[in-house]
Structures are given as C-alpha cells and as structure tokens.
Design an enzyme around this catalytic site. Structure first.
Site, PDB file in Angstrom:
ATOM      1  N   LYS A 132       0.848  -1.195   0.000  1.00 37.84           N
ATOM      2  CA  LYS A 132       0.000   0.000   0.000  1.00 37.84           C
ATOM      3  C   LYS A 132       0.879   1.239   0.000  1.00 37.84           C
ATOM      4  O   LYS A 132       1.697   1.446   0.899  1.00 37.84           O
ATOM      5  CB  LYS A 132      -0.921   0.041   1.222  1.00 37.84           C
ATOM      6  N   LEU A 141      -4.675   6.983  -2.461  1.00 37.82           N
ATOM      7  CA  LEU A 141      -4.568   8.421  -2.741  1.00 37.82           C
ATOM      8  C   LEU A 141      -5.753   9.216  -2.216  1.00 37.82           C
ATOM      9  O   LEU A 141      -5.715  10.439  -2.175  1.00 37.82           O
ATOM     10  CB  LEU A 141      -4.417   8.638  -4.252  1.00 37.82           C
ATOM     11  N   LYS A 142      -6.814   8.513  -1.836  1.00 39.53           N
ATOM     12  CA  LYS A 142      -7.998   9.173  -1.263  1.00 39.53           C
ATOM     13  C   LYS A 142      -8.450  10.368  -2.105  1.00 39.53           C
ATOM     14  O   LYS A 142      -8.621  11.481  -1.613  1.00 39.53           O
ATOM     15  CB  LYS A 142      -7.736   9.600   0.183  1.00 39.53           C
ATOM     16  N   LEU A 143      -8.668  10.134  -3.380  1.00 38.05           N
ATOM     17  CA  LEU A 143      -9.060  11.207  -4.289  1.00 38.05           C
ATOM     18  C   LEU A 143     -10.409  11.793  -3.878  1.00 38.05           C
ATOM     19  O   LEU A 143     -11.348  11.061  -3.547  1.00 38.05           O
ATOM     20  CB  LEU A 143      -9.139  10.669  -5.718  1.00 38.05           C
ATOM     21  N   ASN A 167     -15.221  15.351 -12.598  1.00 39.26           N
ATOM     22  CA  ASN A 167     -14.358  15.384 -13.774  1.00 39.26           C
ATOM     23  C   ASN A 167     -12.880  15.323 -13.393  1.00 39.26           C
ATOM     24  O   ASN A 167     -12.075  14.657 -14.047  1.00 39.26           O
ATOM     25  CB  ASN A 167     -14.645  16.648 -14.588  1.00 39.26           C
ATOM     26  N   THR A 180      -9.776   6.215  10.452  1.00 41.06           N
ATOM     27  CA  THR A 180      -9.642   5.563  11.759  1.00 41.06           C
ATOM     28  C   THR A 180      -9.107   6.502  12.829  1.00 41.06           C
ATOM     29  O   THR A 180      -9.098   6.166  14.009  1.00 41.06           O
ATOM     30  CB  THR A 180      -8.733   4.320  11.673  1.00 41.06           C
ATOM     31  N   ARG A 195      -3.694  -3.476  14.699  1.00 36.31           N
ATOM     32  CA  ARG A 195      -2.571  -3.675  15.619  1.00 36.31           C
ATOM     33  C   ARG A 195      -2.595  -5.098  16.149  1.00 36.31           C
ATOM     34  O   ARG A 195      -3.643  -5.552  16.628  1.00 36.31           O
ATOM     35  CB  ARG A 195      -2.657  -2.701  16.810  1.00 36.31           C
ATOM     36  N   GLY A 254       1.019  -1.279   8.749  1.00 38.93           N
ATOM     37  CA  GLY A 254       2.228  -0.501   8.483  1.00 38.93           C
ATOM     38  C   GLY A 254       3.256  -0.611   9.576  1.00 38.93           C
ATOM     39  O   GLY A 254       4.142  -1.465   9.553  1.00 38.93           O
TER      40      GLY A 254
END
Length: 224
Positions: free
Chosen positions: A31, A59-61, A66, A114, A174, A204
C-alpha cells in the site's frame, strides 16, 4: 491469497524497496499512500512494482467528478490493483471514478478515517457516530457501483452483513501484543478484522518499524 497489504509510507525510496523485498514472502501486496506518492511519484510506484506484488494506491481522491476521473485516467499506466477515493465526494464522483478506472483496478471508498471519533465527526457537522456514518457511506458506495469501501475493524462486520460481496479494506490494525498508536482511535487486531469479513488488512508500523520486520510479518500472517 494473503490479505496483508504492507503500508510503505517511508521517506526514502531505497528503504521502502528494501523493506518490500525483505517481507514480500509474508504479505499479499504493498500500500502506497499520499506521503509516498507525493515524495516519489510515478517513478516510486514503478520501482515498488518491480517487487512483484499488487500495488494499492491509497490516494484518497476527493474533488469534482471530472477532476477525479482525470486523476484515475492518469494513473492507468501504473496498473494499480486498488485505488481509494473519498465516499464524501458524492455519488457522481464515485460513479465517474469507477468508470475511469482500469479494467483490473478495484475502486474503494474511504468512509470514516480511523483517526476520527464521535467528537471529531461532530466538529465537522456530521451527526451520529462513526459507525452510523460508515454505514451511510457504504450504502452510497454500493449504490454508485464501487467495488468496496475502507472502514475500521469496528464497522467491517456490519458492512459485510449488508454488502456480502463488497471488497472491504481495513486499516489501523494492531497485533494483540502491540499497544495502540496515538493517532489511531478505532483499532482491532488483524485476526478479528479478517474474521469479521475484511478482504484486505492494511498494516504498516507493526511491521515496518519492528526490529525484525520479517519475523513481525510472519507472526501476523500466522494468526490468520
């Protein structure tokens, strides 16, 4: 398929590649988030793709329909397996994002981060609990034809009951022996998220910052 996607938001590209190579036998994908993409761009994604694992572009666009469609088309060349957009962008944006995505790319909508709790949502004008908001946005994403959503492990079970074939991504995980992180407020273990219906487990720091990342990844994999 191994559901673990390693979050690689490292400032140095060589360190990210080295870590990915080291643990690739114990994770199912990589990721790459906003920090990584802003620092290393397309080149960085291409370098990580050489590891041979699926790439999740987180990327959380979130923009007008458009613009988001154009951004999705711009990353076709990177051949991501998963891309995130913000569910709060609305139905038209979600539909255009999916329409513009590559044939083999899953588009999933971020519901409630989160790091947010009831008080944080209230401060932004959103009524109800994070759980309520996740379910509202999950329904919207499903109606818009997306592949799934991103939510915490606290909501994934209920979303899975409502959206049986939804592709459900759970971050903020976790291992049982690790303490919570200050910026993650709604956290569960990888195993409990998987049992509740998660398709992808984003992990992560418990791996990336472990003294022995391979041992950490193997230990988490073993719990699944």
């Amino acid at each position: 398929m191994n559901p673990i996607y390693l979050a690689l938001d490292l400032p140095r590209l060589d360190a990210a590649v080295a870590l990915a190579q080291k643990v690739k036998g114990h994770v199912g994908g990589l990721k790459l988030g906003l920090e990584f993409f802003c620092a290393h761009g397309h080149h960085g994604v291409h370098e990580l793709a050489k590891v041979g694992l699926p790439i999740f572009l987180d990327l959380k666009l979130h923009d007008i329909p458009n613009t988001v469609a154009g951004a999705m088309q711009a990353i076709h060349v990177l051949q991501p397996a998963i891309v995130t957009v913000h569910a709060a962008g609305g139905r038209a944006m979600l539909e255009d994002a999916k329409a513009a995505a590559g044939d083999h790319c899953k588009v999933v909508a971020v519901t409630v981060l989160t790091s947010l709790d009831d008080a944080d949502l209230a401060a932004t004008g959103v009524g109800g609990t994070p759980h309520d908001q996740v379910l509202r946005l999950a329904d919207l994403a499903q109606e818009a034809g997306l592949d799934g959503i991103v939510c915490s492990g606290h909501e994934v079970g209920e979303v899975h009951r409502r959206w049986k074939n939804g592709y459900l991504v759970v971050p903020g995980l976790r291992p049982a022996e690790a303490g919570h992180l200050a910026d993650q407020k709604r956290v569960v273990t990888p195993r409990s998220a998987r049992d509740a219906g998660a398709s992808v487990l984003v992990i992560g720091r418990p791996i990336a910052r472990a003294e022995d990342p391979v041992a950490a990844a193997r230990a988490i994999e073993a719990t699944l």
